[in-house]
Design an enzyme around this catalytic site. Structure first.
Site, PDB file in Angstrom:
ATOM      1  N   CYS A 156       0.819  -1.228   0.000  1.00  0.00           N
ATOM      2  CA  CYS A 156       0.000   0.000   0.000  1.00  0.00           C
ATOM      3  C   CYS A 156       0.844   1.265   0.000  1.00  0.00           C
ATOM      4  O   CYS A 156       0.338   2.351  -0.300  1.00  0.00           O
ATOM      5  CB  CYS A 156      -0.932   0.016   1.202  1.00  0.00           C
TER       6      CYS A 156
HETATM    7  N1  COA Z   1     -19.963  -9.154   8.568  1.00  0.00           N
HETATM    8  C1  COA Z   1     -20.449  -9.183   9.826  1.00  0.00           C
HETATM    9  N2  COA Z   1     -19.703  -9.331  10.917  1.00  0.00           N
HETATM   10  C2  COA Z   1     -18.380  -9.473  10.744  1.00  0.00           C
HETATM   11  C3  COA Z   1     -17.782  -9.463   9.470  1.00  0.00           C
HETATM   12  C4  COA Z   1     -18.640  -9.303   8.351  1.00  0.00           C
HETATM   13  N3  COA Z   1     -18.160  -9.267   7.099  1.00  0.00           N
HETATM   14  N4  COA Z   1     -16.460  -9.615   9.603  1.00  0.00           N
HETATM   15  C5  COA Z   1     -16.210  -9.708  10.913  1.00  0.00           C
HETATM   16  N5  COA Z   1     -17.365  -9.628  11.611  1.00  0.00           N
HETATM   17  C6  COA Z   1     -17.562  -9.719  13.055  1.00  0.00           C
HETATM   18  C7  COA Z   1     -16.466 -10.514  13.711  1.00  0.00           C
HETATM   19  O1  COA Z   1     -16.777 -11.877  13.675  1.00  0.00           O
HETATM   20  C8  COA Z   1     -16.494  -9.955  15.121  1.00  0.00           C
HETATM   21  O2  COA Z   1     -17.538 -10.555  15.844  1.00  0.00           O
HETATM   22  P1  COA Z   1     -17.353 -10.940  17.407  1.00  0.00           P
HETATM   23  O3  COA Z   1     -17.118  -9.604  18.072  1.00  0.00           O
HETATM   24  O4  COA Z   1     -18.643 -11.578  17.718  1.00  0.00           O
HETATM   25  O5  COA Z   1     -16.143 -11.834  17.448  1.00  0.00           O
HETATM   26  C9  COA Z   1     -16.868  -8.503  14.911  1.00  0.00           C
HETATM   27  O6  COA Z   1     -17.479  -8.421  13.625  1.00  0.00           O
HETATM   28  C10 COA Z   1     -15.684  -7.569  14.946  1.00  0.00           C
HETATM   29  O7  COA Z   1     -14.675  -8.044  14.046  1.00  0.00           O
HETATM   30  P2  COA Z   1     -13.270  -7.369  13.901  1.00  0.00           P
HETATM   31  O8  COA Z   1     -12.478  -8.103  12.850  1.00  0.00           O
HETATM   32  O9  COA Z   1     -12.658  -7.177  15.232  1.00  0.00           O
HETATM   33  O10 COA Z   1     -13.715  -5.943  13.285  1.00  0.00           O
HETATM   34  P3  COA Z   1     -12.946  -4.591  13.229  1.00  0.00           P
HETATM   35  O11 COA Z   1     -13.773  -3.565  13.879  1.00  0.00           O
HETATM   36  O12 COA Z   1     -11.515  -4.713  13.650  1.00  0.00           O
HETATM   37  O13 COA Z   1     -12.972  -4.262  11.665  1.00  0.00           O
HETATM   38  C11 COA Z   1     -11.452  -4.273   9.798  1.00  0.00           C
HETATM   39  C12 COA Z   1     -12.326  -5.098  10.735  1.00  0.00           C
HETATM   40  C13 COA Z   1     -10.710  -5.225   8.889  1.00  0.00           C
HETATM   41  C14 COA Z   1     -12.366  -3.387   8.965  1.00  0.00           C
HETATM   42  C15 COA Z   1     -10.471  -3.392  10.607  1.00  0.00           C
HETATM   43  O14 COA Z   1      -9.825  -4.145  11.583  1.00  0.00           O
HETATM   44  C16 COA Z   1      -9.426  -2.733   9.744  1.00  0.00           C
HETATM   45  O15 COA Z   1      -9.704  -2.070   8.766  1.00  0.00           O
HETATM   46  N6  COA Z   1      -8.165  -2.834  10.166  1.00  0.00           N
HETATM   47  C17 COA Z   1      -7.059  -2.199   9.459  1.00  0.00           C
HETATM   48  C18 COA Z   1      -6.800  -2.995   8.249  1.00  0.00           C
HETATM   49  C19 COA Z   1      -5.831  -2.348   7.327  1.00  0.00           C
HETATM   50  O16 COA Z   1      -5.623  -1.166   7.315  1.00  0.00           O
HETATM   51  N7  COA Z   1      -5.238  -3.130   6.505  1.00  0.00           N
HETATM   52  C20 COA Z   1      -4.343  -2.646   5.571  1.00  0.00           C
HETATM   53  C21 COA Z   1      -4.559  -3.417   4.348  1.00  0.00           C
HETATM   54  S1  COA Z   1      -3.518  -2.810   3.147  1.00  0.00           S
END
Ligand code: COA
Length: 373
Positions: A156
């Site tokens: 990225c």
């Molecule tokens: N639909 C519904 N629920 C979902 C889901 C989906 N697609 N994906 C995950 N969940 C659920 C999980 O199971 C979890 O449930 P639980 O609390 O019962 O265990 C809950 O939502 C929270 O999941 P989590 O993965 O902790 O969410 P988050 O708030 O951390 O958001 C991201 C996920 C990926 C959006 C976030 O962590 C993020 O953007 N991180 C930075 C990533 C990044 O910048 N990457 C760089 C790539 S180049």
């Protein structure tokens, strides 16, 4: 001393879009099919049932509302869930080359320049569709540019690392002008069957023209006050695709050869590193956070960008100070911060300063401080 300026930017946006509802509908159909196919094993406790996705979760967790993609039909087909991007013959331009040429032409037009004014092309992006001949050399030839070209990949952060390379080439006299182009086909390496990440990415291509100040009109574009790069190894964002790991026969790809991440860890670990890098970079240029008129941040997650902006400014940033394009484009890897810059730079007044900052796998962070001329 030669000084480098950004004199033009360009953007190619694929016409097809998928909104969260459409993406989730396909994903949930796939989940139903998977769970009914494996109903007995799930019942016996030998397999885990897959959980459905939700568009409300996606928007709340990431700020993403839709994404542009090279191919929609294959992604929203629950039987497939991978784009159709047919291989082209060796005599045809690559898909990335086509995207790059469109974005580069816009950047050249904005700068009022033609191919004959440019000496180098750097294709800087997360995934090249082949190792060689370099995509950049193909782009160079398609545009009719003399000189040299090379590809580079810093995930990225590729565009900001590419910007530093372009600035170096211009300032040391190796090139009069350099095009930095980021053709990101993120849908090609996204696992659309993975609930945690199926919504993250979109496709787009950006281009930036970096030129010698003396070759530009007074007041044109942005001077580059400085660049700062930082990397530190992490397995939390990973893509194992490479020549040792061929895709399976379906062409869809083995799950562990596609994008995977520990999103929570990434969020927690990278956000403070990014804020520290920007603050350290500003300090080294004798600038304070209050001097920033705008922050064009990498677009991976809205909450993450808000946190980074808060840590840099010591208060919440509004959308004018830290514009968001994530809702429309999703994460387009290295193109994200440049799309934000491309779309939200023209209203800055002479002397206004800002920072283009990307971050991502590696981990890698690139900060470029610019001032409107
Ligand atoms: N639909 C519904 N629920 C979902 C889901 C989906 N697609 N994906 C995950 N969940 C659920 C999980 O199971 C979890 O449930 P639980 O609390 O019962 O265990 C809950 O939502 C929270 O999941 P989590 O993965 O902790 O969410 P988050 O708030 O951390 O958001 C991201 C996920 C990926 C959006 C976030 O962590 C993020 O953007 N991180 C930075 C990533 C990044 O910048 N990457 C760089 C790539 S180049």
């Amino acid at each position: 001393m030669i000084k480098a300026v950004i004199s033009g930017t360009g953007l190619y946006t694929p016409p097809a879009t998928i909104d969260n509802e459409e993406l989730v509908e396909a994903f949930n159909q796939f989940v139903e099919m998977y769970n009914s196919e494996h109903a007995d094993a799930i019942e016996r406790g030998e397999m885990e049932a897959l959980l459905p996705s939700s568009s409300a979760f996606i928007e709340k967790a990431s700020g993403i509302k839709r994404r542009h993609v090279i191919d929609k039909s294959g992604i929203v087909d629950p039987e497939r869930m991978a784009p159709y991007i047919p291989e082209r013959s060796n005599d045809e331009p690559s898909v990335q080359c086509d995207m790059a040429v469109t974005a580069c032409k816009e950047a050249l037009e904005q700068a009022g320049k033609t191919a004959s004014d440019v000496d180098a092309v750097i294709v800087a992006c997360s995934n090249m569709q082949r190792p060689y001949p370099a995509i950049s050399i193909e782009v160079q030839t398609a545009l009719g540019i003399e000189g040299f070209a090379y590809d580079m990949n810093v995930a990225c952060s590729s565009a900001t690392f590419g910007l530093q390379a372009a600035v170096n080439s211009v300032e040391n006299g190796a090139a009069r002008a350099v095009l930095v182009v980021s053709p990101e086909i993120c849908s090609g390496h996204l696992n659309f069957r993975d609930r945690d990440s199926h919504f993250i990415f979109g496709d787009a291509c950006t281009a930036i023209l970096v030129e010698r100040e003396e070759d530009t009109k007074p007041g044109q574009g942005f001077e580059i006050l400085g660049t700062r790069l930082k990397t530190t190894f992490s397995n939390n964002i990973r893509n194992n695709f490479g020549f040792l790991n061929r895709a399976d026969e379906s062409g869809i790809g083995k799950p562990d050869k596609l994008f995977i991440q520990q999103g929570r860890k990434v969020f927690k670990e990278v956000s403070p590193m990014v804020a520290e890098t920007i603050l350290g970079h500003l300090q080294s240029l004798s600038l304070a956070p209050e001097d920033l008129r705008r922050m064009w941040l990498h677009q991976a997650n809205l909450n993450m960008n808000q946190l980074i902006a808060r840590r840099v400014l010591g208060r919440d940033a509004n959308e004018d100070e830290a514009p968001v394009i994530l809702d429309e484009y999703a994460n387009t890897s290295s193109a994200g911060s440049i799309i934000a810059f491309h779309k939200h730079k023209d209203d800055l007044e002479s002397g206004d300063m800002g920072v283009i900052c990307s971050f991502g796998a590696g981990y890698s962070i690139g900060s470029v401080v610019v001032r409107r001329r």
